[in-house]
Each structure stands twice: as structure tokens, then as C-alpha cells.
Design an enzyme around this catalytic site. Structure first.
Site, PDB file in Angstrom:
ATOM      1  N   GLU A  47      41.757  47.471  33.410  1.00 21.56           N
ATOM      2  CA  GLU A  47      42.853  46.834  34.143  1.00 21.56           C
ATOM      3  C   GLU A  47      43.856  46.260  33.144  1.00 21.56           C
ATOM      4  O   GLU A  47      43.503  45.877  32.034  1.00 21.56           O
ATOM      5  CB  GLU A  47      42.315  45.719  35.060  1.00 21.56           C
ATOM      6  CG  GLU A  47      41.580  46.274  36.268  1.00 21.56           C
ATOM      7  CD  GLU A  47      41.376  45.242  37.381  1.00 21.56           C
ATOM      8  OE1 GLU A  47      41.900  44.114  37.278  1.00 21.56           O
ATOM      9  OE2 GLU A  47      40.696  45.594  38.367  1.00 21.56           O
TER      10      GLU A  47
ATOM     11  N   HIS B  61      49.226  43.390  38.114  1.00 16.96           N
ATOM     12  CA  HIS B  61      48.070  43.947  37.411  1.00 16.96           C
ATOM     13  C   HIS B  61      47.674  45.265  38.063  1.00 16.96           C
ATOM     14  O   HIS B  61      48.158  45.608  39.140  1.00 16.96           O
ATOM     15  CB  HIS B  61      46.902  42.950  37.326  1.00 16.96           C
ATOM     16  CG  HIS B  61      46.172  42.697  38.606  1.00 16.96           C
ATOM     17  ND1 HIS B  61      46.700  41.968  39.648  1.00 16.96           N
ATOM     18  CD2 HIS B  61      44.932  43.072  39.020  1.00 16.96           C
ATOM     19  CE1 HIS B  61      45.822  41.901  40.631  1.00 16.96           C
ATOM     20  NE2 HIS B  61      44.731  42.572  40.283  1.00 16.96           N
TER      21      HIS B  61
ATOM     22  N   HIS C 165      44.766  48.246  39.333  1.00 15.32           N
ATOM     23  CA  HIS C 165      43.448  48.391  39.960  1.00 15.32           C
ATOM     24  C   HIS C 165      42.994  49.832  39.849  1.00 15.32           C
ATOM     25  O   HIS C 165      43.819  50.735  40.013  1.00 15.32           O
ATOM     26  CB  HIS C 165      43.517  48.053  41.457  1.00 15.32           C
ATOM     27  CG  HIS C 165      43.212  46.640  41.783  1.00 15.32           C
ATOM     28  ND1 HIS C 165      42.962  46.216  43.071  1.00 15.32           N
ATOM     29  CD2 HIS C 165      43.108  45.531  40.997  1.00 15.32           C
ATOM     30  CE1 HIS C 165      42.725  44.910  43.063  1.00 15.32           C
ATOM     31  NE2 HIS C 165      42.821  44.467  41.827  1.00 15.32           N
TER      32      HIS C 165
ATOM     33  N   ASP D 112      41.569  37.860  43.199  1.00 11.92           N
ATOM     34  CA  ASP D 112      43.035  37.959  43.131  1.00 11.92           C
ATOM     35  C   ASP D 112      43.676  36.910  44.037  1.00 11.92           C
ATOM     36  O   ASP D 112      44.582  36.186  43.633  1.00 11.92           O
ATOM     37  CB  ASP D 112      43.509  39.345  43.581  1.00 11.92           C
ATOM     38  CG  ASP D 112      43.192  40.429  42.562  1.00 11.92           C
ATOM     39  OD1 ASP D 112      43.071  40.107  41.364  1.00 11.92           O
ATOM     40  OD2 ASP D 112      43.054  41.592  42.981  1.00 11.92           O
TER      41      ASP D 112
END
Ligand code: ZN
Length: 158
Positions: A36, A100, A102, A113
Site C-alpha cells: 500500500e 492511499h 488498496h 481507515d
């Protein structure tokens, strides 16, 4: 896949610069070993509208903690980027949120999150009354808007 233009709950639009789109594209987790990634979103509110332009998505810093299913960003390097663009833009470019990646096709926020987004809303310094959170999936990029009143909305695409 470049993110399209997203529509906010209030009708405003969220558009991404080529730089942001290219950073997202660079960190799509295509392979099993890809970790990630993430960073901060820097941009502007368009005057006399509810529109938002994301000018820059920062890249992961060397000290960020990156795993296949987890990303934790160290605060300091990103804060430097926030300070830099704010100074270079005479205060017009601000911290607007976080992104970010995934390792799933169409991303959804994890429980972690959601709690870290709410923590960011409380702890981060920002001028507008909302934050944007982008998750870059393998086939889709999604955007959520968290308002300072605590409401979270998944933005649709135009
Ligand atoms: Zn996540």
C-alpha cells in the site's frame, strides 16, 4: 485508470491534476507483492463555487510504514509538503485530505481507515470545513468526503 471528476454532496466538483492522477497510477497495487502507498492531497477551493481542485498528491516518504494491507504515513515529511505548497502559492493551496492504495479492484474503506479519517479530521490543521479521502483501487479510484460535522459521503462520479 485516471480518476474522473467527482461530485460533492453540495453539487461542487472535485477534479484532479495530471500530477495527482499520475501519482495514483504509479501506486496501483497490480502485483501481489505491491505494498500500500499513500500521501496527502494538496489543492484549492475554487472561488465562488463549491468546486475543489487537487493540484498535488504527495508520494510515500521513505519512512512511511507500507505493507500489502496497511499504510501508515509519518506526519513530518507530509507536513513539509503542506508548508511548501502553502508558502509557494501565497496561501491558496492547502491540505485537503489523504490518499492511499488498496489491493482490491473497487476499494472500500476498512474500519481502520474510517477511524483514522475521523482522527485526521480532529487532529489535522486545515482551513475548509471538510476533508477528502481517496482510495486508489486496482480498477477504480474512489473518493469520500468527511465534513467537520462528522458526516461521511462517498462521492459519485460525474
Ligand atoms: Zn485502507
Amino acid at each position: 485508470m485516471p480518476p474522473p471528476v467527482f461530485v460533492r454532496g453540495n453539487g461542487g466538483l472535485v477534479a484532479f491534476s495530471d500530477q495527482a492522477i499520475s501519482v495514483f497510477g504509479q501506486y496501483v497495487q497490480r502485483r501481489a507483492r505491491d505494498r500500500e502507498a499513500g500521501g496527502v492531497l494538496l489543492g484549492r477551493r475554487v472561488i465562488q463555487s463549491n468546486d475543489v481542485v487537487i493540484d498535488e498528491a504527495t508520494e510515500p516518504a521513505p519512512d512511511d510504514s507500507r505493507a500489502r494491507f496497511r499504510f501508515f504515513r509519518r506526519a513530518e515529511p507530509a507536513q513539509k509538503a503542506v508548508d511548501r505548497v502553502w508558502a509557494n502559492s501565497d496561501g491558496t493551496v492547502n491540505y485537503l485530505g489523504e490518499w492511499h492504495s488498496h489491493p482490491e479492484d473497487v476499494p472500500t474503506p476498512s474500519g481502520l481507515d474510517l477511524s483514522s479519517w475521523r482522527e485526521t479530521l480532529v487532529q489535522a490543521r486545515f482551513e475548509q470545513d471538510f476533508l477528502l479521502f481517496v482510495i486508489v483501487g486496482r480498477t477504480a479510484t474512489k473518493v469520500w468526503e468527511l465534513s467537520s460535522d462528522g458526516s461521511l459521503v462517498a462521492l459519485s462520479t460525474r
